[in-house]
Design a protein around this motif. Structure first.
Motif, PDB file in Angstrom:
ATOM      1  N   PHE A  17       1.072  -1.512   0.091  1.00 35.40           N
ATOM      2  CA  PHE A  17       0.311  -0.275   0.081  1.00 35.40           C
ATOM      3  C   PHE A  17       0.038   1.073  -0.509  1.00 35.40           C
ATOM      4  O   PHE A  17       0.465   2.356  -1.033  1.00 35.40           O
ATOM      5  N   LEU A  18       1.550   1.214   0.858  1.00 36.71           N
ATOM      6  CA  LEU A  18       2.969   2.489   1.000  1.00 36.71           C
ATOM      7  C   LEU A  18       3.462   2.554  -0.833  1.00 36.71           C
ATOM      8  O   LEU A  18       3.403   3.450  -0.698  1.00 36.71           O
ATOM      9  N   ARG A  19       3.609   1.737  -0.856  1.00 33.86           N
ATOM     10  CA  ARG A  19       4.560   1.653  -2.026  1.00 33.86           C
ATOM     11  C   ARG A  19       3.943   2.609  -3.199  1.00 33.86           C
ATOM     12  O   ARG A  19       4.376   3.245  -3.764  1.00 33.86           O
ATOM     13  N   ILE A  20       2.818   1.840  -3.266  1.00 39.15           N
ATOM     14  CA  ILE A  20       1.420   2.515  -4.348  1.00 39.15           C
ATOM     15  C   ILE A  20       1.059   4.308  -4.168  1.00 39.15           C
ATOM     16  O   ILE A  20       1.277   4.758  -4.508  1.00 39.15           O
ATOM     17  N   VAL A  21       1.337   4.008  -2.714  1.00 38.21           N
ATOM     18  CA  VAL A  21       1.136   5.840  -2.057  1.00 38.21           C
ATOM     19  C   VAL A  21       2.196   6.556  -2.661  1.00 38.21           C
ATOM     20  O   VAL A  21       1.840   7.491  -3.531  1.00 38.21           O
ATOM     21  N   GLU A  22       3.140   5.883  -2.531  1.00 44.75           N
ATOM     22  CA  GLU A  22       4.524   6.428  -2.591  1.00 44.75           C
ATOM     23  C   GLU A  22       4.803   6.507  -3.948  1.00 44.75           C
ATOM     24  O   GLU A  22       5.760   7.486  -4.702  1.00 44.75           O
ATOM     25  N   ALA A  23       4.601   5.865  -4.648  1.00 47.25           N
ATOM     26  CA  ALA A  23       4.714   6.215  -6.406  1.00 47.25           C
ATOM     27  C   ALA A  23       4.086   6.983  -6.523  1.00 47.25           C
ATOM     28  O   ALA A  23       4.146   7.464  -8.621  1.00 47.25           O
ATOM     29  N   TYR A  24       3.159   8.451  -6.269  1.00 47.03           N
ATOM     30  CA  TYR A  24       2.837   9.417  -6.564  1.00 47.03           C
ATOM     31  C   TYR A  24       3.482   9.763  -8.403  1.00 47.03           C
ATOM     32  O   TYR A  24       2.645  10.134  -9.130  1.00 47.03           O
ATOM     33  N   LYS A  25       5.061  10.685  -7.693  1.00 52.11           N
ATOM     34  CA  LYS A  25       5.453  10.695  -8.473  1.00 52.11           C
ATOM     35  C   LYS A  25       5.697  10.030 -10.118  1.00 52.11           C
ATOM     36  O   LYS A  25       5.306  10.895 -11.068  1.00 52.11           O
ATOM     37  N   GLN A  26       6.143   8.597 -10.102  1.00 46.96           N
ATOM     38  CA  GLN A  26       6.050   8.037 -11.682  1.00 46.96           C
ATOM     39  C   GLN A  26       4.971   7.876 -11.880  1.00 46.96           C
ATOM     40  O   GLN A  26       4.993   8.486 -13.419  1.00 46.96           O
ATOM     41  N   ILE A  27       3.934   7.742 -10.813  1.00 42.90           N
ATOM     42  CA  ILE A  27       2.623   7.383 -11.385  1.00 42.90           C
ATOM     43  C   ILE A  27       2.366   8.865 -12.320  1.00 42.90           C
ATOM     44  O   ILE A  27       1.625   8.878 -13.408  1.00 42.90           O
ATOM     45  N   SER A  28       2.067  10.212 -12.269  1.00 40.24           N
ATOM     46  CA  SER A  28       1.978  10.634 -12.010  1.00 40.24           C
ATOM     47  C   SER A  28       2.497  11.722 -13.467  1.00 40.24           C
ATOM     48  O   SER A  28       1.987  11.776 -14.713  1.00 40.24           O
ATOM     49  N   ILE A  29       3.790  11.262 -13.509  1.00 39.47           N
ATOM     50  CA  ILE A  29       4.330  11.357 -14.948  1.00 39.47           C
ATOM     51  C   ILE A  29       3.579  10.346 -16.439  1.00 39.47           C
ATOM     52  O   ILE A  29       3.963  10.737 -17.134  1.00 39.47           O
ATOM     53  N   SER A  30       3.537   8.964 -15.705  1.00 39.16           N
ATOM     54  CA  SER A  30       3.709   8.405 -16.787  1.00 39.16           C
ATOM     55  C   SER A  30       1.991   8.444 -17.195  1.00 39.16           C
ATOM     56  O   SER A  30       1.222   7.570 -17.683  1.00 39.16           O
ATOM     57  N   GLY A  31       0.760   9.030 -16.488  1.00 31.61           N
ATOM     58  CA  GLY A  31      -0.432   9.041 -16.475  1.00 31.61           C
ATOM     59  C   GLY A  31      -1.206   7.691 -16.263  1.00 31.61           C
ATOM     60  O   GLY A  31      -1.904   7.485 -16.034  1.00 31.61           O
ATOM     61  N   GLY A  32      -0.692   7.301 -14.888  1.00 35.04           N
ATOM     62  CA  GLY A  32      -1.419   6.174 -14.250  1.00 35.04           C
ATOM     63  C   GLY A  32      -2.275   6.529 -13.152  1.00 35.04           C
ATOM     64  O   GLY A  32      -2.613   5.788 -12.502  1.00 35.04           O
ATOM     65  N   SER A  33      -3.530   7.708 -12.720  1.00 32.88           N
ATOM     66  CA  SER A  33      -3.096   8.285 -11.538  1.00 32.88           C
ATOM     67  C   SER A  33      -4.403   7.747 -11.560  1.00 32.88           C
ATOM     68  O   SER A  33      -5.406   7.181 -10.205  1.00 32.88           O
ATOM     69  N   GLN A  34      -5.215   7.419 -12.337  1.00 29.77           N
ATOM     70  CA  GLN A  34      -6.601   7.234 -12.395  1.00 29.77           C
ATOM     71  C   GLN A  34      -6.578   5.734 -11.348  1.00 29.77           C
ATOM     72  O   GLN A  34      -7.474   5.381 -10.512  1.00 29.77           O
ATOM     73  N   LEU A  35      -5.590   4.811 -12.267  1.00 34.96           N
ATOM     74  CA  LEU A  35      -5.833   3.938 -12.257  1.00 34.96           C
ATOM     75  C   LEU A  35      -5.061   3.842 -11.293  1.00 34.96           C
ATOM     76  O   LEU A  35      -6.011   2.752  -9.475  1.00 34.96           O
ATOM     77  N   ARG A  36      -3.876   4.460  -9.941  1.00 32.66           N
ATOM     78  CA  ARG A  36      -3.624   4.254  -8.788  1.00 32.66           C
ATOM     79  C   ARG A  36      -4.571   4.629  -8.178  1.00 32.66           C
ATOM     80  O   ARG A  36      -5.069   4.161  -6.878  1.00 32.66           O
ATOM     81  N   PHE A  37      -5.660   5.678  -8.195  1.00 32.41           N
ATOM     82  CA  PHE A  37      -6.370   6.331  -7.636  1.00 32.41           C
ATOM     83  C   PHE A  37      -7.249   5.137  -7.241  1.00 32.41           C
ATOM     84  O   PHE A  37      -7.403   4.648  -5.909  1.00 32.41           O
ATOM     85  N   SER A  38      -7.788   4.511  -7.821  1.00 33.51           N
ATOM     86  CA  SER A  38      -9.127   3.134  -8.022  1.00 33.51           C
ATOM     87  C   SER A  38      -8.564   2.118  -6.778  1.00 33.51           C
ATOM     88  O   SER A  38      -9.401   1.467  -6.404  1.00 33.51           O
ATOM     89  N   LEU A  39      -6.582   1.465  -7.359  1.00 33.94           N
ATOM     90  CA  LEU A  39      -6.147   1.266  -6.523  1.00 33.94           C
ATOM     91  C   LEU A  39      -6.163   0.903  -5.567  1.00 33.94           C
ATOM     92  O   LEU A  39      -6.797   0.347  -4.520  1.00 33.94           O
ATOM     93  N   LEU A  40      -5.597   2.448  -4.460  1.00 33.17           N
ATOM     94  CA  LEU A  40      -5.544   2.414  -3.444  1.00 33.17           C
ATOM     95  C   LEU A  40      -6.776   2.958  -3.036  1.00 33.17           C
ATOM     96  O   LEU A  40      -6.974   2.253  -1.534  1.00 33.17           O
TER      97      LEU A  40
ATOM     98  N   HIS B  80      -1.113  11.802   3.414  1.00 35.36           N
ATOM     99  CA  HIS B  80      -0.417  11.402   2.146  1.00 35.36           C
ATOM    100  C   HIS B  80      -1.444  12.777   1.094  1.00 35.36           C
ATOM    101  O   HIS B  80      -0.846  13.554   0.562  1.00 35.36           O
ATOM    102  N   ILE B  81      -2.716  12.627   1.039  1.00 34.71           N
ATOM    103  CA  ILE B  81      -3.385  13.062   0.641  1.00 34.71           C
ATOM    104  C   ILE B  81      -3.185  15.388   1.041  1.00 34.71           C
ATOM    105  O   ILE B  81      -2.774  15.623   0.549  1.00 34.71           O
ATOM    106  N   LEU B  82      -3.317  15.087   2.209  1.00 36.84           N
ATOM    107  CA  LEU B  82      -2.978  16.269   3.517  1.00 36.84           C
ATOM    108  C   LEU B  82      -1.386  17.240   2.970  1.00 36.84           C
ATOM    109  O   LEU B  82      -1.530  17.595   3.550  1.00 36.84           O
ATOM    110  N   SER B  83      -0.322  16.293   3.545  1.00 38.42           N
ATOM    111  CA  SER B  83       0.672  16.521   2.604  1.00 38.42           C
ATOM    112  C   SER B  83       1.244  17.864   1.901  1.00 38.42           C
ATOM    113  O   SER B  83       1.420  18.659   1.934  1.00 38.42           O
ATOM    114  N   ASP B  84       0.604  17.116   1.072  1.00 35.67           N
ATOM    115  CA  ASP B  84       0.269  18.265  -0.381  1.00 35.67           C
ATOM    116  C   ASP B  84      -1.141  17.683  -0.945  1.00 35.67           C
ATOM    117  O   ASP B  84      -1.133  17.788  -2.361  1.00 35.67           O
ATOM    118  N   TYR B  85      -2.133  18.750  -0.853  1.00 31.03           N
ATOM    119  CA  TYR B  85      -3.285  18.285  -1.339  1.00 31.03           C
ATOM    120  C   TYR B  85      -3.435  18.749  -2.617  1.00 31.03           C
ATOM    121  O   TYR B  85      -4.275  17.655  -3.846  1.00 31.03           O
TER     122      TYR B  85
END
Lengths: 1436, 193
Positions: free
Chosen positions: A701-724, A744-749
């Motif tokens: 879970f943490l790994r997916i949470v922390e992967a936001y940077k890579q994912i936002s670059i690669s464009g899979g954030s929708q999937l990531r959200f669903s997954l989380l 995670h959300i609140l650290s930088d909304y």
């Protein structure tokens, strides 16, 4: 002993029966019968025949309950003592007609029991002897009769309850009369009684006849459901019919062909409506579902149509379930656990064949090993599967049986079965099933001819043709096709074998695998041995069969049923002989049976990495597998014959797999499988402790949470959200995934796409909560939802400036807003006290933020509209003005125009408006505390009580607050919203008027405060005019307020003026309401209402006066000052009902305004007045006043006076007095006028004002004047001796002699020659002195120029006279007037004392005003005197 | 006519017990069952339900949950529910395992799945008594509020049925009337003992 017992019990029974009979009440009867029954059950001896008649009698008892119970007892007796049936049954038959349905139903139930037991007895007895017991035979005859009676009930109209039972009976009868295909002879229990035990040669029963009868009855049942008949049925009957038929179809699948067409053609919607349709539909659905579960071959061809029909019924809704069910039943008969469930889901996506076979394989294994079900069930299940689409199993099992039987035919069947399936994999349609079905039936031989006929008759010609065509494929064109078939067989065996391997540890299997791949040559060597192993496999499965005591007959039956093949295939030997050469074609099978293939490959693929951990060599094997599968898939597209070549290429690998199986076969199991099955088995099961699992999950879970940077670059954030979101919902709560996510959300909304993620999570949770699957899980999800949303919302509030829109957006996008979030919103909009303390600066913005959020929620979320509106409204009565105004602006300007909430807003505002009136006005004393309470409550709702303040201190503070100001602000708090609404909807304003009357002072004050602004905003709209035109009583003050506001600044509209005029004329007599429009009224109107104004208190009159005089800027003054005065004078107190005092007051008011009522004005007024006839009553008074105010007017006045003389003023007594006063006050100029009076009048005047006499005489005595005077006048003045007159006068007016004497003495002073006859007293000398002083004074000043001079001269004589009088009083007590004038005297003395100072001053303002005041005093005095005089005159 | 009623939901905790309680208080002859494989009560999280076997006394569950987290279970109403339940009967019963409880005249279910289970179970039983049984399904959401409503409706329905000598002739009218009055769908089927 026994006999005694028997007799005892017999007596007892009889006693019970007869007492039951004799009892008149229901409860004791039933009680005794129950006892009887208990005794009967316990007693095994011969039945007491004597008891029967008693019971028979009871059958006609008056109570239905008794009859029912007796019928039950009789049924039991009948079961026990068959010989009594001929006696009992007729009575039971009679009971069928009983008026109480319960009795009839009981009779049917008894009938069913009796019938089945008798039938069994008859059947069994017939088995053993060729003749039947006579008693039994007669019983049977009765039973037949009974049966016919019951059956007839089922087919005729009647009581539904009875009919339902009868139908059920018919169902049972059909089942009794037909052989149970799955039944066994062994079972001895009644339930398992099977008519098939009958053989030919039974003395009574002929199985054929029974079947025919069953068919007939079935036909009758079916007929009821056919179109015209069904219409007359009620829905319970239809349901029961459908259920019964389905039950028959299930128990006797051979009838499927007969029953299902009727059921399928039954379209409830066509001939049934409402409940009927729903109930019947449901029944049909259940039936179809259960028929789908039916595994009998006869049911198989209907499956597609059944699914279709279900689709129709459910509109596709439940078909998935149907299919699911179908698979489930195919796969396993027991409860399917979750593991299997998931399997099904996977399999559904792939090939149905694959699914079923996979499940089957598992299931089969389980049955073999652990199933405790008996054989027929097993067999049945198997046959069912075969009938559908499971060639592998059928092939295997037949093979197994085959080994035992050493019978060639089944083997052929099995091979062809395998083949047919392998051909038809891609086409598993009804045709293929039918082919299988026919095969099965044909294989049954003659026995199945009947079923075959039914089957043929029940399918359409087209379908039949298709079946024939399809079957053409099964005719072997050459040997290779057999090869295919046997391949299938081998495969299947392997499959089965593999199942047995499940228990082997994965490592072992992996080891075998690696071994085989490592030594292909060995594998190749071993390869030829495969057929031998096959043999072993057959033995193995045969063993199994033996172990399970599979009965030979049944086995044959089963194989016969299952084997699908034409009997025309004679080449059985070939079938077996084909085995060896074809073994290496295993690869080919993969291509031919895609289902198996793909599933196998899938497993390999998915588990390849894992196996690779176990053995590195495995990787090779795995990759080979992949190749194989790939080619296999390719081959799918190619025709089977071509696939032969392709498979050759893979033969080495196939060989390898062969070796595999060989190695594994060392473990006594033959069918160690081809390699593509093995990896699946070797799935590693790593047992993790819960802690480890949790740890892993958390890491993931943490790994997916922390992967936001890579994912936002690669464009899979929708999937990531669903997954989380999904993972969060799945994880156990100890891990607290939500917390992680929140952080995670609140650290930088913003940059973490907090909004999107939050919304996704919320939707996920909300879906979970609403899924309704399980209340308990949904409750948990709901609470998780709430806390998540609340946490994020609070964090947003605390970390973002109020101007930020994130929170509002989040609330708007959330699927649902729980109460706590609404509370949060409320705390924004209606902050409590400590909030203010904390965030003083932000507060206002917070409110704006909250309100705008509320606004958007109200507009976009109808579901929570009311709650949001409540918040907004709450805020509009907030005790802080700033907040209140914001909220009011929102509500009035934005929300109020939304039609769906207008009403609510209005009501709320009105409530508040009324609340202001009721508590405060009614409980004045409690008002403060109430308000305080309210306040406190409000605070409490939003915030915990303010703790920073000591409690007592707070209490003191509030109580010591100024009550009035609190109430005013409190009233404003409640009123503001309403007023704001009034500006939007003027009609609302009327309520303000109606509460005004009852409102307390503070409330009124509050209203007054707000009215100007409100009314100015509203303008004089038509609604407002309407309200004004008809104001509620008690609201006059308010109306005036409103009118004042309305007329301020601008010219009121003509409508408004009209309205007010009308109002004044009709409703409100208070002239004050006219004030605002006074300047705008036409002159005549003003004059008309002028008297009303005069009647007002001075202050109000002053206001009115100023308005009248001021007028409007456009039209000028309504009245000129002179007009005003004239108007005043034209008032007739009597006529207008206005006290004269008011009128004089009005005059005084006018005179007080010297700038307005100038000298000229007065002159012209007097000039006009004097011409009026009659003269105005106050004319003289005004003249007097005028000259008092403006001494310069005296000449003018004199002129007036002389005119009055010519008008014979003395004829008006009141005016006459005034005239004289006037003359007196204007002396000495007035002497001339006085002397113009005719002598009687002059005498009268001098009598009235004796003080005049002396100066007048002095004046007249001047020679030039005296000469011009007539003698009579002189006589009056005493200048000419006229004893007669003077004597007369003296004698006439004895009482005023003193005065005359005084006058005489006065005149003596001025004219020294005059001698007074009256003896001079001491006082006279004094008087003389003072008079001299006065005279000298008057002489020293220039006459007529200085007002003070005039006043001096005016006052001093009187004052002097009076003072003299007082002095006289002091001297001689005999003077009667003395006491009254004492104070006056002193006053005048004062004034006279001050006069010297005044004189010194020049003619300046202060002096003037000084004099004015004295003047006013004077005039007052004079008017008072006047009144006194008037009073005297009136008395006269 | 004195009928015997059975109230059936999935866990024999909420909906069926609510109805059981109500009917019992009205003096009707009633029993209640669940058709699920286990009795499930919510736990601290979605994935950690408290699972009990049928037959575990309510009292035991009550004590256990109260020991575990009194706050949580009070908040979600579980404790109150269990308290109510233990005053009605000893323990949750499984429909399929209690065929021996005798003959019912009317079975009310509160969920389609349960309805199907009951019918299937009845069909699987041996039907030799020739005794009709009316199975009705009234969809009721599995929460406290809805259960209370559902219970009242069930009671009303049963009382209506109770007023008839035999429901076979009148059931259509009763159902139609009920649907019209409450705007709720009611399905029924008939099975035999």
């Amino acid at each position: 002993m026994v006999g005694i017992m028997a007799s005892y019990s017999r007596e007892r029974l009889e006693g019970l029966a007869s007492s039951a009979k004799s009892a008149t009440e229901l409860p004791p009867k039933l009680h005794r019968l129950r006892n009887l029954r208990r005794n009967l059950q316990g007693d095994a001896s011969v039945f007491p025949n004597e008891l029967l008649p008693l019971l028979f009698d009871l059958l006609s008892d008056q109570f239905g309950a008794v009859r029912k119970f007796v019928a039950e007892i009789l049924g039991e007796i009948g079961l026990k003592y068959v010989e009594l049936l001929p006696e009992i049954v007729p009575l039971l038959i009679k009971s069928l007609e009983d008026e109480t349905p319960a009795v009839a139903r009981q009779a049917i139930a008894c009938g069913a029991d009796l019938f089945s037991s008798t039938l069994e007895k008859v059947a069994v007895q017939g088995l053993h002897s060729s003749e039947l017991d006579e008693l039994l035979e007669s019983s049977w005859t009765w039973m037949i009769k009974f049966k016919d009676e019951i059956c007839s009930l089922a087919f005729k109209q009647g009581n539904s309850g009875v009919k339902l039972c009868a139908i059920k009976f018919v169902e049972a009868l059909i089942v009794f009369y037909t052989p149970d295909p799955s039944g066994s002879l062994e079972s001895s229990s009644r339930e398992d009684f099977n008519i098939s035990i009958l053989r030919g040669g039974h003395p009574i029963l002929n199985i054929g006849d029974l079947s025919i009868e069953a068919s007939q009855k079935l036909g009758l049942l079916l007929d009821q459901l056919r179109h015209p008949a069904a219409k007359s049925l009620n829905s319970p009957t239809i349901i029961v019919l459908i259920n019964s038929l389905s039950s028959v179809a299930k128990k006797r699948p051979a009838y499927c062909g007969k029953i299902l067409p009727v059921l399928l053609s039954l379209d409830p919607l066509i001939f049934l409506k409402g409940v009927h349709a729903a109930a019947a539909n449901l029944a049909l659905k259940t039936v179809f579902l259960s028929c789908l579960k039916c595994t009998h071959p006869a049911a198989a061809p209907w499956k597609d149509r059944l699914i279709g029909a279900l689709k129709e019924i459910e509109d596709g809704g439940r078909v998935d379930k149907a299919e699911d069910l179908f698979f489930k039943t195919n796969g396993s008969i027991q409860d399917n656990d979750s593991v299997e469930d998931t399997k099904f889901q996977v399999s559904k996506k792939e090939n149905p064949l694959c699914a079923s076979s996979v499940v089957e394989e598992r299931n089969f294994g389980r049955k073999r090993s652990g199933s405790d079900k008996n054989i027929d069930l097993n067999g049945d299940a198997l046959s069912g599967k075969r009938a559908r689409i499971t060639p592998s199993m059928s092939g295997e099992s037949t093979g197994g049986l085959n080994g035992d039987d050493v019978d060639s035919l089944p083997l052929v069947a099995s091979t062809s079965a395998g083949q047919s399936i392998s051909r038809g994999v891609s086409d598993t349609g009804p045709v293929q099933q039918l082919v299988a079905m026919f095969g099965a039936l044909v294989a049954q031989g003659e026995k199945a001819i009947g079923s075959l006929e039914i089957l043929i008759s029940s399918i359409s010609a087209d379908l039949l043709a298709d079946v024939v065509m399809a079957n053409m494929d099964n005719i072997p064109p050459n040997g290779s096709s057999y090869a295919d078939g046997t391949d299938g067989l081998v495969m299947n065996m392997c499959l089965v074998g593999s199942d047995a391997h499940i228990k082997y540890p994965p490592s072992f299997v992996a080891g075998v695998l690696s071994l085989s791949t490592a030594f292909p040559p060995i594998a190749a060597l071993i390869n030829p041995h495969i057929p031998k192993m096959k043999k072993e496999g057959e033995e193995f499965s045969a063993d199994h069969v033996d172990q399970q005591m599979f009965p030979a007959e049944d086995a044959v039956l089963a194989t016969g049923l299952s084997a699908s093949s034409d009997t025309s295939l004679p080449v059985n030997e070939e079938g077996t002989s084909v085995f060896p050469p074809n073994v290496h074609y295993i690869g080919n099978i993969e291509s031919d049976i895609p289902g198996l293939d793909s599933s196998g490959q899938h497993d390999v693929l998915s588990e390849a990495p894992i196996t690779s951990v176990l053995g590195s060599t495995n990787v090779e094997a795995a990759s080979k597998n992949q190749d194989a599968s790939f080619s296999g898939e390719l081959l799918l597209a190619v025709i089977p014959s071509v696939s032969m070549d392709k498979s050759e290429e893979f033969s080495p690998k196939a060989a390898g797999t062969g070796s595999n199986s060989l190695v594994s076969s060392t473990a006594t199991s033959i069918a160690s499988a081809p390699q593509f099955v093995l990896p699946k088995i070797s799935a590693p099961v790593v047992d993790l402790s819960d802690g480890e699992k949790d740890g892993l999950q958390k890491l993931v879970f943490l790994r997916i949470v922390e992967a936001y940077k890579q994912i936002s670059i690669s464009g899979g954030s929708q999937l990531r959200f669903s997954l989380l979101g999904h993972l969060g919902a799945e994880f156990p709560s100890e891990l607290d995934p939500w917390k992680i996510l929140q952080e995670h959300i609140l650290s930088d909304y913003l940059s973490h796409e907090g909004h999107e993620l939050t919304v996704r999570v919320l939707y996920r949770l909300h879906g979970e909560a609403e899924a309704e699957q399980d209340y308990f899980s949904s409750a948990t999800a709901a609470s998780a939802y709430e806390s998540f949303l609340l946490a994020v919302a609070e964090a947003l509030r605390d970390s973002f400036p109020p101007s930020d829109k994130s929170l509002s957006k989040l609330l708007g996008d959330s699927p649902f807003l729980p109460k706590s979030v609404l509370k949060l919103l409320e705390s924004f909009c209606c902050p409590g006290s400590d909030d203010i303390v904390q965030k003083n600066l932000q507060n206002g913005d917070r409110v704006t933020q909250g309100l705008s959020a509320v606004w958007s929620l109200i507009e976009t979320r109808p579901g929570i509209r009311n709650d949001c509106l409540k918040i907004a409204l709450q805020s509009t009565v907030h005790y802080l003005g700033e907040i209140r105004m914001k909220a009011i602006r929102l509500v009035a300007n934005r929300l109020y125009s939304l039609s769906y909430i207008t009403q609510q807003i209005e009501e709320f505002a009105k409530d508040k408006l009324l609340s202001v009136v009721s508590p405060i006005s009614s409980e004045r004393g409690d008002a403060e505390t109430l308000i305080e309470d309210c306040k406190k409550e409000d605070l409490d709702v939003e915030n915990p009580p303010n703790k920073s303040q000591p409690v007592s201190g707070a209490g003191m503070d509030t109580s010591s607050e100024a009550t009035s100001s609190t109430s005013v602000t409190e009233a404003q708090r409640c009123l503001s919203l309403y007023f704001a609404l009034c500006t939007k909807k003027h009609a609302l304003f009327v309520h303000v008027f109606s509460i005004y009357k009852d409102a307390s002072e503070p409330v009124k004050e509050a209203i007054h405060l707000q009215i100007p602004l409100l009314v100015r905003t509203m303008g004089s709209s038509s609604e407002l005019l309407r309200i004004i035109a008809d104001p509620p009583s008690g609201s006059e003050n308010l109306i005036i307020k409103v009118l004042q506001t309305l007329t301020e600044g601008s010219k009121p509209s003509s409508e408004l003026i009209h309205t007010i005029r009308k109002l004044f004329d009709t409703r409100i007599k208070d002239v004050e309401i006219i004030y605002p429009i006074l300047p705008f009224l036409p002159r005549d109107d003003v004059l008309r209402i002028f008297p009303h104004m005069v009647n007002l208190p001075t202050e109000k009159f002053q206001v009115a006066l100023s308005r009248v005089l001021q007028g409007s800027s456009q039209s000028g003054p309504a009245l000129s000052p002179s007009e005003v005065l004239i108007a005043i004078h034209s008032i007739d107190p009597a006529r207008d009902g206005i006290p004269i005092k008011q009128v004089t007051e009005a005059c005084n008011t006018c005179f007080a305004q010297r700038e307005t009522f100038t000298q000229q004005v007065l002159a012209s007024v007097l000039n006009q007045l004097v011409q009026q006839i009659p003269l105005p009553m106050l004319f003289m008074r005004t003249a007097l006043q005028a000259v008092g105010v403006f001494p310069a007017l005296s000449d003018f006045i004199l002129e007036i006076l002389s005119r009055l003389v010519s008008k014979q003023i003395w004829k008006y007594p009141k005016l006459w007095v005034g005239f004289l006063k006037c003359a007196q006050s204007t002396q000495p100029q007035s002497y001339k006028v006085l002397l113009q009076l005719p002598s009687p009048q002059l005498g009268n005047a001098l009598t009235k004002i004796p003080a005049l006499r002396a100066p007048l005489t002095a004046h007249a005595s001047q020679p030039e004047i005296q000469s011009s005077l007539p003698r009579s006048t002189l006589a009056v003045l005493g200048l000419v001796p006229d004893s007669q007159t003077s004597q007369v006068q003296a004698s006439e007016t004895q009482n005023i002699q003193v005065q005359q004497q005084e006058q005489a003495s006065e005149s003596q002073q001025t004219s020294q020659s005059q001698q007074v006859s009256v003896p001079l007293s001491h006082s006279e000398t004094d008087h003389q002195e003072t008079s001299q002083v006065v005279a000298s004074q008057s002489q020293s000043s220039p006459i007529g120029t200085c007002p003070s001079e005039t006043s001096q001269s005016q006052s001093s004589p009187i004052g002097a006279g009076q003072s003299e009088m007082s002095q006289a009083t002091q001297v001689s007590d005999s003077d009667p007037q003395a006491p009254t004038s004492h104070t006056q005297t002193s006053d005048s003395q004062v004034s006279s004392q001050t006069q010297p100072d005044d004189e010194k001053m020049d003619d300046d303002d202060t002096v003037t005003s000084e004099n004015e005041t004295t003047e006013v005093e004077k005039s007052k005095e004079s008017s008072a005197e006047e009144e006194e005089e008037e009073g005297e005159e009136e008395e006269e | 006519m004195k009928f015997r009623y059975a109230m059936v939901c999935s866990s024999n905790q909420n909906r069926s017990m609510e109805a059981h309680n109500l009917l019992k208080r009205q003096g009707l002859d009633v029993a209640s069952y669940g058709t699920g494989s286990h009795v499930k009560l919510p736990g601290p999280s979605l994935r950690e339900p408290n699972v009990y076997d049928f037959g575990t006394p309510y009292k035991q569950m009550f004590d256990e949950l109260r020991r575990k987290d009194p706050e949580l279970y009070k908040r979600n109403g579980i404790l109150q529910m269990l308290k109510r339940n233990l005053s009605v009967k000893l323990a949750p019963q499984r429909w399929q395992d209690n065929a021996g409880d005798g003959v019912f005249d009317v079975v009310m279910t509160f969920e389609e799945k349960v309805f199907d289970s009951v019918l299937e179970d009845l069909n699987n039983r041996e039907q030799s008594l020739m005794k009709t049984i009316l199975v009705m399904n009234l969809e009721v959401k599995d929460n406290h509020e809805e259960a209370a409503i559902g219970g009242r409706l069930a009671l009303e329905l049963c009382q209506e049925i109770e007023g008839n000598e035999s429901w076979e002739d009148t059931i259509d009218d009763i159902v139609a009337g009920f649907e019209k009055q409450h705007r709720r769908k009611l399905v029924y089927s008939i099975s035999f003992y």
